[in-house]
Enzyme design. Structure first.
Site, PDB file in Angstrom:
ATOM      1  N   GLY A   1      20.694  36.255  25.266  1.00 50.27           N
ATOM      2  CA  GLY A   1      19.580  35.532  25.864  1.00 50.27           C
ATOM      3  C   GLY A   1      18.930  34.672  24.795  1.00 50.27           C
ATOM      4  O   GLY A   1      18.962  35.002  23.601  1.00 50.27           O
TER       5      GLY A   1
ATOM      6  N   GLN B   1      12.394  29.499  21.106  1.00 49.80           N
ATOM      7  CA  GLN B   1      13.196  29.969  19.972  1.00 49.80           C
ATOM      8  C   GLN B   1      13.959  28.836  19.300  1.00 49.80           C
ATOM      9  O   GLN B   1      14.417  28.991  18.161  1.00 49.80           O
ATOM     10  CB  GLN B   1      14.178  31.059  20.426  1.00 49.80           C
ATOM     11  CG  GLN B   1      13.491  32.367  20.829  1.00 49.80           C
ATOM     12  CD  GLN B   1      14.493  33.425  21.197  1.00 49.80           C
ATOM     13  OE1 GLN B   1      15.007  33.423  22.306  1.00 49.80           O
ATOM     14  NE2 GLN B   1      14.797  34.308  20.271  1.00 49.80           N
TER      15      GLN B   1
ATOM     16  N   CYS C   1      16.406  40.734  18.865  1.00 50.55           N
ATOM     17  CA  CYS C   1      15.929  39.384  19.166  1.00 50.55           C
ATOM     18  C   CYS C   1      16.459  38.457  18.082  1.00 50.55           C
ATOM     19  O   CYS C   1      16.356  38.768  16.892  1.00 50.55           O
ATOM     20  CB  CYS C   1      14.403  39.364  19.181  1.00 50.55           C
ATOM     21  SG  CYS C   1      13.709  37.736  19.519  1.00 50.55           S
ATOM     22  N   LEU C   2      16.995  37.309  18.489  1.00 49.48           N
ATOM     23  CA  LEU C   2      17.548  36.384  17.504  1.00 49.48           C
ATOM     24  C   LEU C   2      16.469  35.841  16.570  1.00 49.48           C
ATOM     25  O   LEU C   2      16.781  35.379  15.472  1.00 49.48           O
ATOM     26  CB  LEU C   2      18.260  35.225  18.211  1.00 49.48           C
ATOM     27  CG  LEU C   2      19.496  35.623  19.042  1.00 49.48           C
ATOM     28  CD1 LEU C   2      20.052  34.405  19.767  1.00 49.48           C
ATOM     29  CD2 LEU C   2      20.561  36.275  18.179  1.00 49.48           C
TER      30      LEU C   2
ATOM     31  N   HIS D   1      12.339  40.156  28.521  1.00 51.82           N
ATOM     32  CA  HIS D   1      12.265  39.761  27.112  1.00 51.82           C
ATOM     33  C   HIS D   1      12.196  38.233  26.993  1.00 51.82           C
ATOM     34  O   HIS D   1      11.352  37.694  26.267  1.00 51.82           O
ATOM     35  CB  HIS D   1      13.501  40.326  26.393  1.00 51.82           C
ATOM     36  CG  HIS D   1      13.624  39.959  24.945  1.00 51.82           C
ATOM     37  ND1 HIS D   1      13.632  40.897  23.938  1.00 51.82           N
ATOM     38  CD2 HIS D   1      13.762  38.755  24.330  1.00 51.82           C
ATOM     39  CE1 HIS D   1      13.752  40.265  22.771  1.00 51.82           C
ATOM     40  NE2 HIS D   1      13.845  38.972  22.978  1.00 51.82           N
ATOM     41  N   GLU D   2      13.079  37.554  27.722  1.00 51.00           N
ATOM     42  CA  GLU D   2      13.112  36.088  27.621  1.00 51.00           C
ATOM     43  C   GLU D   2      11.873  35.460  28.254  1.00 51.00           C
ATOM     44  O   GLU D   2      11.312  34.486  27.716  1.00 51.00           O
ATOM     45  CB  GLU D   2      14.387  35.531  28.253  1.00 51.00           C
ATOM     46  CG  GLU D   2      15.698  36.049  27.651  1.00 51.00           C
ATOM     47  CD  GLU D   2      15.768  35.952  26.137  1.00 51.00           C
ATOM     48  OE1 GLU D   2      15.138  35.037  25.565  1.00 51.00           O
ATOM     49  OE2 GLU D   2      16.438  36.796  25.515  1.00 51.00           O
TER      50      GLU D   2
ATOM     51  N   HIS E   1       9.003  35.470  25.905  1.00 53.76           N
ATOM     52  CA  HIS E   1       9.016  34.390  24.902  1.00 53.76           C
ATOM     53  C   HIS E   1       8.261  33.158  25.419  1.00 53.76           C
ATOM     54  O   HIS E   1       7.627  32.441  24.642  1.00 53.76           O
ATOM     55  CB  HIS E   1      10.453  33.970  24.573  1.00 53.76           C
ATOM     56  CG  HIS E   1      11.111  34.799  23.506  1.00 53.76           C
ATOM     57  ND1 HIS E   1      10.617  34.900  22.226  1.00 53.76           N
ATOM     58  CD2 HIS E   1      12.243  35.549  23.527  1.00 53.76           C
ATOM     59  CE1 HIS E   1      11.423  35.675  21.503  1.00 53.76           C
ATOM     60  NE2 HIS E   1      12.414  36.088  22.265  1.00 53.76           N
TER      61      HIS E   1
HETATM   62 ZN    ZN Z   1      13.900  37.356  21.691  1.00 50.78          ZN
END
Ligand code: ZN
Length: 164
Positions: free
Chosen positions: A46, A51, A94-95, A136-137, A140
């Protein structure tokens, strides 16, 4: 298509509330394509607009590709609500938080409405890993990361362990 740089915490853009996607322009289509390419290359399941520094309510996800054929989704302007009372705890990576896995408690099943890249209204129920992923997304897009969803002591410990 091209890869975009993934921002890392504490970049202030990851703490901002994103604006709705008002029109599906060529720029938005290009952004979605780049975000999918960046997500697969990371590799991740995701990736949300902020991000990569795109302050719009857009995320991409594919919860299937690590164990089967790719199933990319582009989600615009999501609205996520719990679907039932159960919660689930999951260790979420998380990236934007490399090396950190935070155990986050969330509704186990959610209902999401969104607009797809053709401008069509969509809705679906998500459960299991996919439920955690969409929440989660969507977080963000409101400037929330996993560290904001855990208790302060655990947060301090994770941040200390991650510090170079
Ligand atoms: Zn994330």
């Amino acid at each position: 298509m091209s890869l975009r740089a993934v921002l890392r915490c504490p970049d202030p853009r990851l703490a901002q509330v994103c604006a709705p996607v008002e029109q599906i322009t060529d720029d938005v289509r290009q952004l979605a394509a780049d975000m999918l390419e960046t997500m697969y290359a990371a590799p991740g399941r995701g990736l949300a607009g902020p991000q990569v520094g795109a302050m719009l309510r857009i995320f991409v996800m594919d919860t299937e590709w690590k164990s089967g054929p790719a199933a990319p989704r582009v989600i615009l302007n999501p609205v996520v609500v719990p679907h039932g009372p159960e919660t689930a705890i999951r260790a979420e990576g998380c990236l934007s938080l490399p090396g950190i896995e935070a155990e986050v408690t969330r509704p186990a099943t959610v209902h999401m409405r969104w607009t797809d890249l053709d401008g069509a209204a969509q809705e679906a129920i998500f459960t299991g890993f996919a439920a955690a992923c969409v929440q989660h997304e969507a977080d963000h897009l409101d400037g929330i990361v996993t560290l904001d969803r855990i208790d302060p002591a655990t947060r301090s410990r994770l941040e200390a362990a991650c510090r170079p």
